[in-house]
Motif scaffolding. Structure first.
Motif, PDB file in Angstrom:
ATOM      1  N   SER A  43       0.818  -1.239   0.215  1.00  0.00           N
ATOM      2  CA  SER A  43       0.202   0.113  -0.062  1.00  0.00           C
ATOM      3  C   SER A  43       0.996   1.301  -0.190  1.00  0.00           C
ATOM      4  O   SER A  43       0.048   2.206   0.290  1.00  0.00           O
ATOM      5  N   TYR A 106      -8.690 -12.828   3.756  1.00  0.00           N
ATOM      6  CA  TYR A 106      -8.903 -12.119   2.332  1.00  0.00           C
ATOM      7  C   TYR A 106      -9.882 -10.932   2.544  1.00  0.00           C
ATOM      8  O   TYR A 106     -10.520 -10.858   3.427  1.00  0.00           O
ATOM      9  N   PRO A 107      -9.639  -9.968   1.589  1.00  0.00           N
ATOM     10  CA  PRO A 107     -10.459  -8.684   1.656  1.00  0.00           C
ATOM     11  C   PRO A 107     -11.845  -8.835   1.389  1.00  0.00           C
ATOM     12  O   PRO A 107     -12.358  -9.789   0.587  1.00  0.00           O
ATOM     13  N   LEU A 121      -9.201  -4.605  -5.349  1.00  0.00           N
ATOM     14  CA  LEU A 121      -8.992  -4.923  -3.795  1.00  0.00           C
ATOM     15  C   LEU A 121      -7.468  -4.413  -3.535  1.00  0.00           C
ATOM     16  O   LEU A 121      -6.815  -4.392  -4.722  1.00  0.00           O
ATOM     17  N   ARG A 123      -4.882  -6.585  -1.466  1.00  0.00           N
ATOM     18  CA  ARG A 123      -4.369  -7.518  -0.436  1.00  0.00           C
ATOM     19  C   ARG A 123      -2.982  -8.374  -0.942  1.00  0.00           C
ATOM     20  O   ARG A 123      -2.340  -8.315  -0.125  1.00  0.00           O
ATOM     21  N   ASP A 127      -2.665  -7.651  -6.684  1.00  0.00           N
ATOM     22  CA  ASP A 127      -3.662  -6.562  -6.544  1.00  0.00           C
ATOM     23  C   ASP A 127      -2.866  -5.084  -6.663  1.00  0.00           C
ATOM     24  O   ASP A 127      -3.227  -4.175  -7.203  1.00  0.00           O
ATOM     25  N   ILE A 149      -6.819   0.925   5.651  1.00  0.00           N
ATOM     26  CA  ILE A 149      -6.288   0.412   3.999  1.00  0.00           C
ATOM     27  C   ILE A 149      -6.753   1.567   3.022  1.00  0.00           C
ATOM     28  O   ILE A 149      -5.991   1.900   2.465  1.00  0.00           O
ATOM     29  N   GLY A 227     -12.010  -0.951   0.470  1.00  0.00           N
ATOM     30  CA  GLY A 227     -11.223  -1.532   1.422  1.00  0.00           C
ATOM     31  C   GLY A 227     -12.158  -1.402   2.997  1.00  0.00           C
ATOM     32  O   GLY A 227     -12.251  -0.296   3.400  1.00  0.00           O
ATOM     33  N   ALA A 230     -11.560  -7.364   6.337  1.00  0.00           N
ATOM     34  CA  ALA A 230     -11.128  -8.714   5.803  1.00  0.00           C
ATOM     35  C   ALA A 230     -11.681  -9.527   6.535  1.00  0.00           C
ATOM     36  O   ALA A 230     -11.957  -9.290   7.852  1.00  0.00           O
ATOM     37  N   HIS A 284      -5.611  -8.615  13.028  1.00  0.00           N
ATOM     38  CA  HIS A 284      -5.285  -8.632  11.660  1.00  0.00           C
ATOM     39  C   HIS A 284      -4.015  -7.615  11.412  1.00  0.00           C
ATOM     40  O   HIS A 284      -4.302  -6.977  10.746  1.00  0.00           O
TER      41      HIS A 284
END
Length: 399
Positions: A43, A106-107, A121, A123, A127, A149, A227, A230, A284
């Motif tokens: 990111s 997973y997103p 997405l 992740r 991506d 995110i 975003g 997840a 997370h």
């Protein structure tokens, strides 16, 4: 030993096993086609092209061959047969004596948007690679979700010169993570960065070139980045005897063991009971994926170590370095250290007088001291703790 998941948690489990003396075979399965890599740069540097060749520069500095780890990439776990001690994969069955589940999360996607062009997405490495052209072309971007995110991507997109609008169904950024007193000042961060922030209005639908809001308004968008959270990647464990919680997380115990013999779980896919905080935690964040594996490895080797960390995470957004350590509830007492309208400040949470969590914005000294105080369940004087001109350590009082 079979480890399912080749992210931070899985890789660190393999490393810890070898460091602690495991001499038997280790097989590490990763469902992506890339060698294992670190996610935080996705990111940031990878999006902005600062990492050069992403597939190389974000890889973990681990020599799997020298470590004696059989790394199998592009292999997806499909089911677990605990009675036979067998992982079913798309490359065939794999027997295990010990198994560590490290499949991460997973997103969450917006309903009905799977496969829509221009919807992204963030992740995986793929991506991030798919979003690089969006930033390179300085497209108009709508970000759905003003969480961690969403803010990080909006930061990168503005740095690249994109026109960015962030939409959030809640009435403020980070509504699910932090109280209004803490998040209210963050609105100005978006404004100062030239990002339009729209709150209190959910997305109704996505159309080619536009995001349709619940009130019927349309936002022009060349690209949409979602975003909105997840979920633990544990669907492959259905019917296995590994108990899952309502949130989909593996219900590990305080030794990171699951309800199935010989199976442990680490990282984003597993929750664990915290004696420190009196509740089950699902974390997370990168630091959890780094710390848990060592406890799991020690217990595989016959140890009896309890996992009860002080959670920690960080976020770089809109020119600020935000860090959080600990865990708070809405009922905890909130104290501000400094003015949130200024460049640097902190927020402290006390429970029965004890420091349980601290959020800092560009105040690294507060963060370092808070970690020590939280680890020893220190009692603080609220009046002193609220004085940002004195070190946080000075607020500690005898128990």
């Amino acid at each position: 030993m079979v480890i399912v998941g080749a992210g931070m948690a899985g890789v660190q489990t393999a490393v810890a096993l070898r460091e602690l003396g495991w001499r038997e075979g280790i097989t590490l399965l990763g469902d992506e086609p890339h060698p294992p890599y670190d996610r935080p740069p996705l990111s940031k540097a990878v999006l902005l092209g600062q990492a050069g060749s992403p597939a190389v520069d974000v890889r973990f500095d681990v020599d799997f061959e020298a470590l004696g780890v059989d790394l199998r990439i592009g292999v997806r776990a499909q089911a677990l047969r605990t009675a036979d001690r067998e992982v079913v994969t798309d490359a065939g069955p794999l027997r295990y004596e010990h198994l560590v589940v490290a499949t991460g999360a997973y997103p969450v996607a917006l309903p009905g948007t799977a496969g829509l062009p221009g919807v992204h997405l963030l992740r995986t490495l793929d991506d991030a690679a798919a979003l690089r052209p969006v930033l390179d072309a300085r497209q108009r971007v709508v970000v759905v979700g003003a969480g961690w995110i969403g803010a990080e991507f909006a930061t990168a997109a503005r740095q690249a010169g994109c026109e960015v609008t962030v939409v959030e169904a809640a009435d403020r950024p980070l509504a699910g993570a932090l109280p209004a007193l803490v998040t209210a000042p963050m609105r100005t961060w978006y404004e100062e960065a030239g990002v339009e922030l729209r709150t209190g209005l959910p997305v109704s639908a996505l159309e080619p070139g536009a995001v349709v809001m619940a009130d019927g308004s349309r936002l022009a968008a060349d690209a949409v980045v979602v975003g909105i959270g997840a979920r633990p990647a544990t669907g492959w464990l259905a019917g296995s005897g590994v108990q899952l919680g309502g949130d989909g997380a593996v219900l590990a115990d305080d030794r990171l063991r699951t309800t199935a013999p010989g199976v442990l779980a680490v990282g984003d896919c597993a929750s664990f009971p915290s004696a420190r905080y009196g509740e089950r935690l699902l974390i997370h964040h990168w630091d959890n994926a780094l710390q848990g594996p060592r406890t799991a490895a020690a217990n595989v080797l016959g140890g009896d170590e309890r996992y009860d960390p002080v959670p920690y995470f960080w976020s770089e957004q809109f020119g600020r370095f935000v860090q959080y350590v600990g865990h708070h509830r809405d009922t905890d007492t909130l104290l501000l250290r400094g003015d949130p309208a200024t460049a640097s400040w902190s927020a402290c949470w006390l429970r029965d007088g004890r420091l349980v969590a601290v959020l800092v914005v560009d105040r690294p000294r507060d963060l370092a001291q808070a970690r020590k105080l939280i680890r020893r369940s220190a009692v603080l004087d609220p009046a002193v703790a609220a004085d940002s001109s004195v070190p946080l350590m000075s607020a500690e009082r005898p128990d």
